[in-house]
Design a protein around this motif. Structure first.
Motif, PDB file in Angstrom:
ATOM      1  N   LYS A 114      -2.919  15.222   7.618  1.00 42.22           N
ATOM      2  CA  LYS A 114      -4.296  15.497   7.173  1.00 42.22           C
ATOM      3  C   LYS A 114      -4.466  15.328   5.669  1.00 42.22           C
ATOM      4  CE  LYS A 114      -6.426  18.722  10.409  1.00 42.22           C
ATOM      5  NZ  LYS A 114      -5.871  19.992  10.810  1.00 42.22           N
ATOM      6  N   SER A 115      -3.418  15.719   4.932  1.00 44.14           N
ATOM      7  CA  SER A 115      -3.532  15.592   3.473  1.00 44.14           C
ATOM      8  C   SER A 115      -2.813  14.334   2.965  1.00 44.14           C
ATOM      9  CB  SER A 115      -2.979  16.843   2.784  1.00 44.14           C
ATOM     10  OG  SER A 115      -1.601  16.940   3.025  1.00 44.14           O
ATOM     11  N   GLY A 116      -2.528  13.413   3.886  1.00 40.72           N
ATOM     12  CA  GLY A 116      -1.920  12.140   3.477  1.00 40.72           C
ATOM     13  C   GLY A 116      -0.453  12.265   3.078  1.00 40.72           C
ATOM     14  N   PHE A 117       0.209  13.356   3.516  1.00 37.60           N
ATOM     15  CA  PHE A 117       1.608  13.607   3.129  1.00 37.60           C
ATOM     16  C   PHE A 117       2.495  13.435   4.366  1.00 37.60           C
ATOM     17  CE2 PHE A 117       5.316  15.805   1.584  1.00 37.60           C
ATOM     18  CZ  PHE A 117       5.247  15.729   0.191  1.00 37.60           C
ATOM     19  N   PHE A 118       3.242  12.342   4.415  1.00 39.63           N
ATOM     20  CA  PHE A 118       4.002  11.993   5.629  1.00 39.63           C
ATOM     21  C   PHE A 118       5.507  12.098   5.393  1.00 39.63           C
ATOM     22  CE2 PHE A 118      -0.088  10.028   6.128  1.00 39.63           C
ATOM     23  CZ  PHE A 118      -0.353  10.064   7.493  1.00 39.63           C
ATOM     24  N   ALA A 176      -5.458   8.468  -0.898  1.00 40.33           N
ATOM     25  CA  ALA A 176      -4.023   8.254  -1.179  1.00 40.33           C
ATOM     26  C   ALA A 176      -3.133   8.750  -0.039  1.00 40.33           C
ATOM     27  CB  ALA A 176      -3.647   8.965  -2.466  1.00 40.33           C
ATOM     28  N   ILE A 177      -2.050   7.972   0.183  1.00 41.15           N
ATOM     29  CA  ILE A 177      -1.051   8.352   1.205  1.00 41.15           C
ATOM     30  C   ILE A 177       0.329   8.306   0.554  1.00 41.15           C
ATOM     31  CG2 ILE A 177       0.157   7.427   3.253  1.00 41.15           C
ATOM     32  CD1 ILE A 177      -2.578   6.738   4.415  1.00 41.15           C
ATOM     33  N   LEU A 178       1.129   9.355   0.812  1.00 42.22           N
ATOM     34  CA  LEU A 178       2.517   9.381   0.328  1.00 42.22           C
ATOM     35  C   LEU A 178       3.455   9.424   1.528  1.00 42.22           C
ATOM     36  CD1 LEU A 178       4.802   9.724  -1.796  1.00 42.22           C
ATOM     37  CD2 LEU A 178       4.380  12.175  -1.717  1.00 42.22           C
ATOM     38  N   GLN A 179       4.409   8.495   1.541  1.00 41.63           N
ATOM     39  CA  GLN A 179       5.419   8.489   2.613  1.00 41.63           C
ATOM     40  C   GLN A 179       6.768   8.898   1.998  1.00 41.63           C
ATOM     41  OE1 GLN A 179       4.742   4.379   3.920  1.00 41.63           O
ATOM     42  NE2 GLN A 179       3.800   5.186   5.775  1.00 41.63           N
ATOM     43  N   VAL A 180       7.361   9.935   2.568  1.00 42.49           N
ATOM     44  CA  VAL A 180       8.623  10.470   2.053  1.00 42.49           C
ATOM     45  C   VAL A 180       9.742  10.093   3.017  1.00 42.49           C
ATOM     46  CG1 VAL A 180       9.874  12.594   1.493  1.00 42.49           C
ATOM     47  CG2 VAL A 180       7.440  12.384   0.903  1.00 42.49           C
ATOM     48  N   TYR A 181      10.681   9.299   2.523  1.00 37.88           N
ATOM     49  CA  TYR A 181      11.816   8.867   3.344  1.00 37.88           C
ATOM     50  C   TYR A 181      13.094   9.491   2.800  1.00 37.88           C
ATOM     51  CZ  TYR A 181       9.036   5.090   5.438  1.00 37.88           C
ATOM     52  OH  TYR A 181       8.099   4.372   6.130  1.00 37.88           O
ATOM     53  N   GLU A 187       3.822  20.715  -3.329  1.00 39.66           N
ATOM     54  CA  GLU A 187       3.154  21.945  -3.763  1.00 39.66           C
ATOM     55  C   GLU A 187       2.253  21.740  -4.982  1.00 39.66           C
ATOM     56  OE1 GLU A 187       6.501  24.484  -4.368  1.00 39.66           O
ATOM     57  OE2 GLU A 187       7.067  24.377  -2.245  1.00 39.66           O
ATOM     58  N   THR A 188       2.570  20.762  -5.825  1.00 34.70           N
ATOM     59  CA  THR A 188       1.881  20.672  -7.113  1.00 34.70           C
ATOM     60  C   THR A 188       1.213  19.332  -7.368  1.00 34.70           C
ATOM     61  OG1 THR A 188       3.601  22.164  -7.918  1.00 34.70           O
ATOM     62  CG2 THR A 188       2.217  21.144  -9.577  1.00 34.70           C
ATOM     63  N   ILE A 189       1.995  18.265  -7.306  1.00 31.81           N
ATOM     64  CA  ILE A 189       1.494  16.974  -7.787  1.00 31.81           C
ATOM     65  C   ILE A 189       0.545  16.292  -6.809  1.00 31.81           C
ATOM     66  CG2 ILE A 189       2.260  14.612  -8.364  1.00 31.81           C
ATOM     67  CD1 ILE A 189       4.576  15.957  -9.857  1.00 31.81           C
ATOM     68  N   TRP A 190       0.865  16.376  -5.524  1.00 34.36           N
ATOM     69  CA  TRP A 190       0.080  15.615  -4.551  1.00 34.36           C
ATOM     70  C   TRP A 190      -1.395  16.041  -4.542  1.00 34.36           C
ATOM     71  CZ3 TRP A 190       0.210  11.033  -3.170  1.00 34.36           C
ATOM     72  CH2 TRP A 190      -0.508  10.552  -2.053  1.00 34.36           C
ATOM     73  N   LYS A 195       0.844  -1.202   0.000  1.00 30.64           N
ATOM     74  CA  LYS A 195       0.000   0.000   0.000  1.00 30.64           C
ATOM     75  C   LYS A 195       0.881   1.255   0.000  1.00 30.64           C
ATOM     76  CE  LYS A 195      -0.959   0.336   5.003  1.00 30.64           C
ATOM     77  NZ  LYS A 195       0.044  -0.560   5.592  1.00 30.64           N
ATOM     78  N   ASN A 196       0.261   2.352  -0.394  1.00 31.94           N
ATOM     79  CA  ASN A 196       0.856   3.695  -0.362  1.00 31.94           C
ATOM     80  C   ASN A 196       1.839   3.982  -1.498  1.00 31.94           C
ATOM     81  OD1 ASN A 196      -0.618   3.926   1.960  1.00 31.94           O
ATOM     82  ND2 ASN A 196       1.108   3.628   3.338  1.00 31.94           N
ATOM     83  N   PHE A 197       1.961   5.267  -1.746  1.00 32.45           N
ATOM     84  CA  PHE A 197       2.993   5.802  -2.631  1.00 32.45           C
ATOM     85  C   PHE A 197       4.201   6.090  -1.745  1.00 32.45           C
ATOM     86  CE2 PHE A 197      -0.983   7.120  -4.721  1.00 32.45           C
ATOM     87  CZ  PHE A 197      -0.740   6.742  -6.041  1.00 32.45           C
ATOM     88  N   VAL A 198       5.405   6.029  -2.345  1.00 34.91           N
ATOM     89  CA  VAL A 198       6.591   6.330  -1.549  1.00 34.91           C
ATOM     90  C   VAL A 198       7.582   7.133  -2.395  1.00 34.91           C
ATOM     91  CG1 VAL A 198       7.977   4.253  -2.076  1.00 34.91           C
ATOM     92  CG2 VAL A 198       8.144   5.277   0.170  1.00 34.91           C
ATOM     93  N   PHE A 199       8.300   8.031  -1.716  1.00 38.90           N
ATOM     94  CA  PHE A 199       9.471   8.675  -2.338  1.00 38.90           C
ATOM     95  C   PHE A 199      10.623   8.455  -1.375  1.00 38.90           C
ATOM     96  CE2 PHE A 199      12.609  12.049  -2.409  1.00 38.90           C
ATOM     97  CZ  PHE A 199      12.976  12.054  -3.746  1.00 38.90           C
TER      98      PHE A 199
END
Length: 414
Positions: A258-262, A238-243, A225-228, A203-207
């Protein structure tokens, strides 16, 4: 009786394979030389870090050296290496003249990592909101230093075919001075996919990417700022996890559950994270070389969404393991489709395996590398004779860099 060949690697930093693709590449190089019987010493002027690899565990001797200090001359004369590998051109600038003065017969190799001048020129064009042109490189200060360094060395490792062409066509560098060496990994089979988490289990999107590297930080800003926002419109859950290693305060401030941006910070095990993610997002807007994060995604069976720059020189003529687009709306639309469509996702996975096997085969490239280095060891005088521009630059650089270094050393003593 053959003597054991000695390799000295002079590192810009100590290798951190879990923090950056550059660290991973350095460990790949160490592994090739070790497998081929070289006795390896790794020296660096960098401070130790908590995340550096334990070189002793790989049979490599670790030595700390100093910049602008003649103690290096004594060290290298005592070691008397057959081959010296400079990690990036800045290290060759600092130590190249000392190596050629104290060990003139040692083969000098340069691992460029990626072309710094290309990354810098693209970044500049991006910041100035204009299209990058290849001739931008010709006025780039860093290009003059980097190309001089390539010319002074016997052989430079170039990670991308795009950069190979650039060096030959734009800078007119003799192909005998360049050696194409991409990332090197083991072969994969479709059976490997059975051992990885399935579509349903992920699950989830990741960068994922080291934040000290400007293109990574810029990508995360672009995502936030733009794509998410575009992705969330189409897929509200959708959830994005940034490592990434070394996140600054600026990075941590982007954390917005709140906006699924972790913002998750450093990855304990990048492989595990990528394996359990469904999609890797990498809308990279400038940079150079090859993107380790995208090769790692393929190895983990994780499709990726990226840009033209992200995929540059990475997949030959093969279809990408996901999709490539520079258009924001397209990017968001494809990312959501790839996330939700299992058949498309599985095909993307298979494309990734084909790319890994076709473009990054360790055995193929490591054999060629050792063969080239052995032939240099046997015939370095003739090789250097034909590199007139290199010897001309070495002659002048030796004088200027040498006296600058001696002046700094004298100044430091006072």
């Amino acid at each position: 009786m053959n003597h054991t060949k000695k390799l000295l690697i002079i590192g810009f930093v100590w290798p951190e394979p879990n923090s950056s693709a550059a660290g991973g590449r350095m460990m790949q190089l160490i592994s090739i030389f070790a497998t081929n019987g070289f006795e390896i010493t790794f020296a660096s002027p960098a401070l130790d870090s908590d995340f550096m690899v334990d070189l002793k565990a790989f049979g490599v001797e670790k030595r700390t050296i100093e910049l602008n200090n003649s103690s290096f001359d004594d060290f290298i004369m005592a070691l008397n290496p057959d081959v010296v590998l400079f990690d990036r051109f800045m290290i060759e600038e600092q130590f190249g003249w000392r190596v050629s003065e104290n060990c003139p017969k040692a083969i000098r190799l340069l691992d460029t990592e990626d072309l710094h001048c290309l990354r810098t020129a693209r970044q500049k064009a991006f910041k100035e909101n204009r299209t990058f042109e290849v001739h931008d490189l010709l006025s780039e200060e860093v290009a003059k230093r980097e190309i001089a360094s390539i010319l002074r060395c016997d052989l430079s490792f170039i990670i991308s075919e795009f950069e190979m062409d650039l060096l030959k066509d734009t800078f007119k560098i003799d192909s005998n001075l360049l050696h194409y060496l991409p990332f090197l990994v083991d072969k994969m089979s479709e059976e490997n996919l059975q051992e990885l988490p399935s579509f349903e289990e992920r699950k989830n999107f990741v960068f994922i990417g080291n934040f000290l590297h400007e293109p990574n930080w810029n990508t995360v800003q672009y995502l936030k700022e733009t794509i998410w926002g575009e992705i969330k419109k189409q897929f509200p859950e959708a959830i994005l996890q940034v490592y990434g290693a070394y996140p600054s305060q600026k990075v941590l401030q982007l954390h917005q559950p709140k906006s699924g941006f972790f913002i998750m910070g450093r990855a304990e095990d990048a492989n595990e994270i990528v394996k359990n993610a469904r999609i890797v997002l990498a809308p990279i807007r400038f940079g150079a070389g090859l993107k380790g994060k995208l090769l790692e995604a393929m190895q983990c069976g994780t499709p990726s969404a990226t840009t033209t720059i992200g995929s540059e020189a990475m997949h030959g003529n093969l279809p990408w393991n996901g999709f490539i687009t520079d258009d924001i709306q397209e990017f968001a639309k494809h990312a959501v489709t790839l996330y939700q469509n299992e058949n498309l996702w599985k095909q993307a996975q298979k494309n990734g395996i084909a790319i890994v096997n076709e473009c990054y085969q360790k055995n193929k490239y490591s054999d060629e590398l050792i063969k080239t280095i052995n032939s240099l060891l046997n015939d370095f005088e003739n090789h250097r004779l034909h590199n007139f521009m290199g010897s001309l630059l070495e002659h002048h650089t030796l004088k200027s860099t040498k006296y600058m270094a001696k002046w700094i050393e004298a100044k430091n003593k006072n």
